[in-house]
Enzyme design. Structure first.
Site, PDB file in Angstrom:
ATOM      1  N   CYS A 268       6.406  -6.976   7.444  1.00  0.00           N
ATOM      2  CA  CYS A 268       7.538  -6.487   8.244  1.00  0.00           C
ATOM      3  C   CYS A 268       8.044  -7.634   9.102  1.00  0.00           C
ATOM      4  CB  CYS A 268       7.067  -5.319   9.122  1.00  0.00           C
ATOM      5  SG  CYS A 268       8.425  -4.446   9.935  1.00  0.00           S
TER       6      CYS A 268
ATOM      7  N   CYS B  17      -1.327   6.206   9.647  1.00  0.00           N
ATOM      8  CA  CYS B  17      -0.085   5.535  10.057  1.00  0.00           C
ATOM      9  C   CYS B  17      -0.387   4.242  10.775  1.00  0.00           C
ATOM     10  CB  CYS B  17       0.688   6.332  11.097  1.00  0.00           C
ATOM     11  SG  CYS B  17       1.057   7.950  10.683  1.00  0.00           S
TER      12      CYS B  17
ATOM     13  N   SER C  71      11.089   5.852  15.384  1.00  0.00           N
ATOM     14  CA  SER C  71       9.888   5.450  16.125  1.00  0.00           C
ATOM     15  C   SER C  71      10.283   5.225  17.578  1.00  0.00           C
ATOM     16  CB  SER C  71       9.313   4.178  15.519  1.00  0.00           C
ATOM     17  OG  SER C  71       8.888   4.449  14.217  1.00  0.00           O
TER      18      SER C  71
ATOM     19  N   HIS D  48       8.566   6.195  20.853  1.00  0.00           N
ATOM     20  CA  HIS D  48       7.359   5.613  21.460  1.00  0.00           C
ATOM     21  C   HIS D  48       7.385   5.280  22.957  1.00  0.00           C
ATOM     22  CE1 HIS D  48       6.014   5.616  17.412  1.00  0.00           C
ATOM     23  NE2 HIS D  48       6.451   4.437  17.042  1.00  0.00           N
TER      24      HIS D  48
ATOM     25  N   ASN E 185      -3.735   5.145  15.934  1.00  0.00           N
ATOM     26  CA  ASN E 185      -4.781   4.810  14.964  1.00  0.00           C
ATOM     27  C   ASN E 185      -5.220   3.380  15.197  1.00  0.00           C
ATOM     28  OD1 ASN E 185      -4.710   7.324  13.492  1.00  0.00           O
ATOM     29  ND2 ASN E 185      -2.692   6.674  12.779  1.00  0.00           N
TER      30      ASN E 185
ATOM     31  N   CYS F   7       6.025  -4.759  16.141  1.00  0.00           N
ATOM     32  CA  CYS F   7       5.622  -3.720  17.085  1.00  0.00           C
ATOM     33  C   CYS F   7       4.151  -3.957  17.436  1.00  0.00           C
ATOM     34  CB  CYS F   7       5.852  -2.347  16.475  1.00  0.00           C
ATOM     35  SG  CYS F   7       7.580  -2.126  15.992  1.00  0.00           S
TER      36      CYS F   7
ATOM     37  N   CYS G 276       3.465   8.531   1.132  1.00  0.00           N
ATOM     38  CA  CYS G 276       3.989   7.588   2.120  1.00  0.00           C
ATOM     39  C   CYS G 276       4.180   6.259   1.408  1.00  0.00           C
ATOM     40  CB  CYS G 276       2.971   7.478   3.259  1.00  0.00           C
ATOM     41  SG  CYS G 276       3.451   6.289   4.509  1.00  0.00           S
TER      42      CYS G 276
ATOM     43  N   GLU H 279      10.257  -2.109   7.375  1.00  0.00           N
ATOM     44  CA  GLU H 279      11.348  -1.394   8.045  1.00  0.00           C
ATOM     45  C   GLU H 279      12.396  -1.073   6.965  1.00  0.00           C
ATOM     46  OE1 GLU H 279      12.493   0.067  11.015  1.00  0.00           O
ATOM     47  OE2 GLU H 279      14.083   0.418   9.562  1.00  0.00           O
TER      48      GLU H 279
ATOM     49  N   CYS I 131       1.157  -1.881  15.822  1.00  0.00           N
ATOM     50  CA  CYS I 131       1.190  -1.615  14.377  1.00  0.00           C
ATOM     51  C   CYS I 131       0.512  -2.739  13.605  1.00  0.00           C
ATOM     52  CB  CYS I 131       2.654  -1.481  13.935  1.00  0.00           C
ATOM     53  SG  CYS I 131       2.843  -1.341  12.153  1.00  0.00           S
TER      54      CYS I 131
ATOM     55  N   GLU J 294       0.824  -1.196   0.000  1.00  0.00           N
ATOM     56  CA  GLU J 294       0.000   0.000   0.000  1.00  0.00           C
ATOM     57  C   GLU J 294       0.868   1.259   0.000  1.00  0.00           C
ATOM     58  OE1 GLU J 294      -4.122  -1.436   1.967  1.00  0.00           O
ATOM     59  OE2 GLU J 294      -2.556  -0.925   3.379  1.00  0.00           O
TER      60      GLU J 294
HETATM   61  N1  SAH Z   1       8.901   0.649  10.040  1.00  0.00           N
HETATM   62  C1  SAH Z   1       9.180   2.009  10.138  1.00  0.00           C
HETATM   63  C2  SAH Z   1       8.308   2.883   9.264  1.00  0.00           C
HETATM   64  C3  SAH Z   1       6.828   2.577   9.174  1.00  0.00           C
HETATM   65  S1  SAH Z   1       5.721   3.042  10.412  1.00  0.00           S
HETATM   66  C4  SAH Z   1       9.073   2.453  11.580  1.00  0.00           C
HETATM   67  O1  SAH Z   1       8.586   1.700  12.392  1.00  0.00           O
HETATM   68  O2  SAH Z   1       9.513   3.572  11.883  1.00  0.00           O
HETATM   69  C5  SAH Z   1       5.528   4.817  10.445  1.00  0.00           C
HETATM   70  C6  SAH Z   1       5.173   5.320  11.850  1.00  0.00           C
HETATM   71  O3  SAH Z   1       3.826   4.980  12.246  1.00  0.00           O
HETATM   72  C7  SAH Z   1       6.085   4.724  12.898  1.00  0.00           C
HETATM   73  O4  SAH Z   1       6.490   5.684  13.823  1.00  0.00           O
HETATM   74  C8  SAH Z   1       5.182   3.728  13.560  1.00  0.00           C
HETATM   75  O5  SAH Z   1       5.633   3.396  14.831  1.00  0.00           O
HETATM   76  C9  SAH Z   1       3.857   4.451  13.555  1.00  0.00           C
HETATM   77  N2  SAH Z   1       2.695   3.586  13.789  1.00  0.00           N
HETATM   78  C10 SAH Z   1       2.604   2.253  13.562  1.00  0.00           C
HETATM   79  N3  SAH Z   1       1.361   1.813  13.895  1.00  0.00           N
HETATM   80  C11 SAH Z   1       0.660   2.887  14.320  1.00  0.00           C
HETATM   81  C12 SAH Z   1      -0.675   3.076  14.767  1.00  0.00           C
HETATM   82  N4  SAH Z   1      -1.535   2.071  14.804  1.00  0.00           N
HETATM   83  N5  SAH Z   1      -1.061   4.325  15.122  1.00  0.00           N
HETATM   84  C13 SAH Z   1      -0.183   5.358  15.027  1.00  0.00           C
HETATM   85  N6  SAH Z   1       1.080   5.240  14.602  1.00  0.00           N
HETATM   86  C14 SAH Z   1       1.511   4.005  14.255  1.00  0.00           C
HETATM   87 FE1  SF4 Z   2       7.415  -2.785  11.213  1.00  0.00          FE
HETATM   88 FE2  SF4 Z   2       7.460  -0.101  11.629  1.00  0.00          FE
HETATM   89 FE3  SF4 Z   2       5.195  -1.512  12.024  1.00  0.00          FE
HETATM   90 FE4  SF4 Z   2       7.253  -1.795  13.708  1.00  0.00          FE
HETATM   91  S1  SF4 Z   2       6.053   0.074  13.349  1.00  0.00           S
HETATM   92  S2  SF4 Z   2       6.016  -3.490  12.831  1.00  0.00           S
HETATM   93  S3  SF4 Z   2       8.981  -1.637  12.315  1.00  0.00           S
HETATM   94  S4  SF4 Z   2       6.252  -1.248  10.063  1.00  0.00           S
END
Ligand code: SAH
Ligand code: SF4
Length: 398
Positions: free
Chosen positions: A135, A369, A249, A251, A326, A139, A128, A196, A142, A115
């Protein structure tokens, strides 16, 4: 999280599958393309110039047919058509949110899907893009993290997402027009989609080099942001070999909490990560690092967290991007209340950091995101299989 806002959905199927035989020019570095041109019979002394001309047709003008490359001789065009193709991911579907956000589902070689999300704003438009199908990391907040890694995207598939979006936005330089005459609808790129990026380093680097090249997509490196969960050994390389802006990221403010949210923290903890980040701006001559911080109710959103956060990052040129969580079906967290997010932002702001709260975009089409996940769940493959498939040496956590 759905709203009652109208959703328009249309299906665009463009038959642009990657053929088996001829080499795809999209995604080849200058060096690789010059070598391929020489191999196809281009005199060596011309290869550099021909490469520049072809790049401009492909990346400035969006041309897909060698016959249209009118500054090349007819015979040479025929030769190119015999040996090469200009192939992009295939658009399976496009959804448009009530707020104008567009989400594309794209099919790539092997039938896999990724996507890509376009977010229009008043003064710019951000795309984006994804770097992997799924992945390897998990996390816990996510949606992509619940999908197994299928494979790394090739450089062509990464830059191809930008090209497909430009097709849809009708943004190619038109005949008689010069590059940069119109303001760009697609002015910024963030590597914040699925995957990632630092576990697919070489392909991401090659694709971003094309994106930053004046004869390529021609976006300045300051308009590209790579987001990593914290793959420490690759951070210095990102500065040296790509030089784009970096987002991390973060967090959480204690290893205990971060271990549970971003499991890569067990391998490279907060202290190690911060060590790598301190050097980044110097190495890449870049601006501030963006610390992404997802706001999870009762997990990481206290005032004490906010205070610890500013203490931890002291000395690093930074901005802190607060992301209201989200939700996605089955997610184990809730979004922090609005006044909690504001109170957190206030502490960060008073400590001297910009602390924008990221407005969720495209929630009605699950484009915000962390909501991305291809519809088709695939089985995990071994690292060896992935590397064999992409020919690039997929990396990953151990
Ligand atoms: N894998 C990379 C890039 C993709 S995620 C990374 O983890 O940085 C882009 C951003 O969205 C990251 O900061 C991730 O932690 C955040 N993210 C992931 N799931 C989310 C969610 N459900 N709500 C808000 N942000 C989220
Ligand atoms: Fe992968 Fe980024 Fe999602 Fe973590 S936040 S599972 S590194 S896409």
């Amino acid at each position: 999280m759905t709203t009652s806002a109208p959703i328009t959905q249309d299906l665009v199927t463009i038959p642009r599958k990657l053929p088996e035989g001829p080499l795809n020019l999209v995604g080849l570095t200058r060096t690789a393309m010059q070598a391929a041109l020489v191999d196809a019979g281009t005199p060596e002394r011309q290869a550099k110039m021909r490469c520049g001309q072809i790049w401009q047709w492909i990346y400035h003008r969006g041309v897909r047919d060698f016959a249209q490359m009118t500054n090349l001789s007819k015979d040479y065009r025929a030769l190119l058509a015999e040996r090469f193709v200009i192939a992009l991911p295939e658009v399976v579907s496009k959804q448009v949110s009530a707020d104008g956000t567009r989400k594309y589902l794209m099919r790539i070689a092997g039938g896999h899907e990724v996507e890509t999300v376009y977010i229009p704003e008043t003064d710019r438009g951000t795309l984006c893009i994804s770097s992997q199908v799924g992945c390897t990391l998990t996390c816990s907040f996510c949606h992509t993290g619940t999908q197994r890694l299928v494979r790394n995207l090739t450089a062509g598939e990464i830059v191809g997402q930008i090209m497909v979006a430009r097709d849809d936005l009708g943004e190619w330089v038109k005949p008689g027009e010069a590059m940069g005459e119109r303001p760009r609808l697609l002015s910024n790129v963030v590597l914040m989609g699925m995957g990632e990026p630092l576990y697919n380093f070489d392909n991401v680097r090659d694709a971003m080099k094309i994106t930053m090249d004046g004869e390529g997509i021609a976006l300045s490196r300051r308009r590209i942001t790579l987001s990593t969960s914290g793959v420490v050994p690759e951070i210095a390389r990102t500065a040296e070999e790509i030089g784009c802006l970096l987002a991390v990221s973060f967090h959480a403010t204690t290893d205990e909490v971060r271990d549970g949210l971003v499991p890569i923290n067990k391998k490279w903890n907060i202290e190690t990560l911060l060590g790598a980040l301190r050097d980044y701006p110097k190495l890449s001559n870049s601006e501030r690092i963006t610390f992404e911080y997802v706001m999870l109710k009762g997990v990481n959103d206290s005032d004490a967290d906010a205070r610890r956060l500013v203490q931890l990052i002291r000395g690093i040129p930074a901005k802190i991007n607060l992301i209201p969580f989200n939700e996605w079906p089955g997610a184990p967290y809730e979004r922090s209340d609005w006044d909690r997010i504001e109170s957190f932002a206030d502490i960060v702001y008073k400590a001297g950091y910009a602390s924008p709260i990221r407005t969720p975009r495209g929630e009605d089409i699950m484009a915000a995101c962390g909501q991305l996940k291809s519809a088709t769940e695939r089985a995990r493959k071994s690292r060896k299989e992935i590397a064999a498939e992409t020919g690039t040496g997929a990396q990953g956590p151990v």
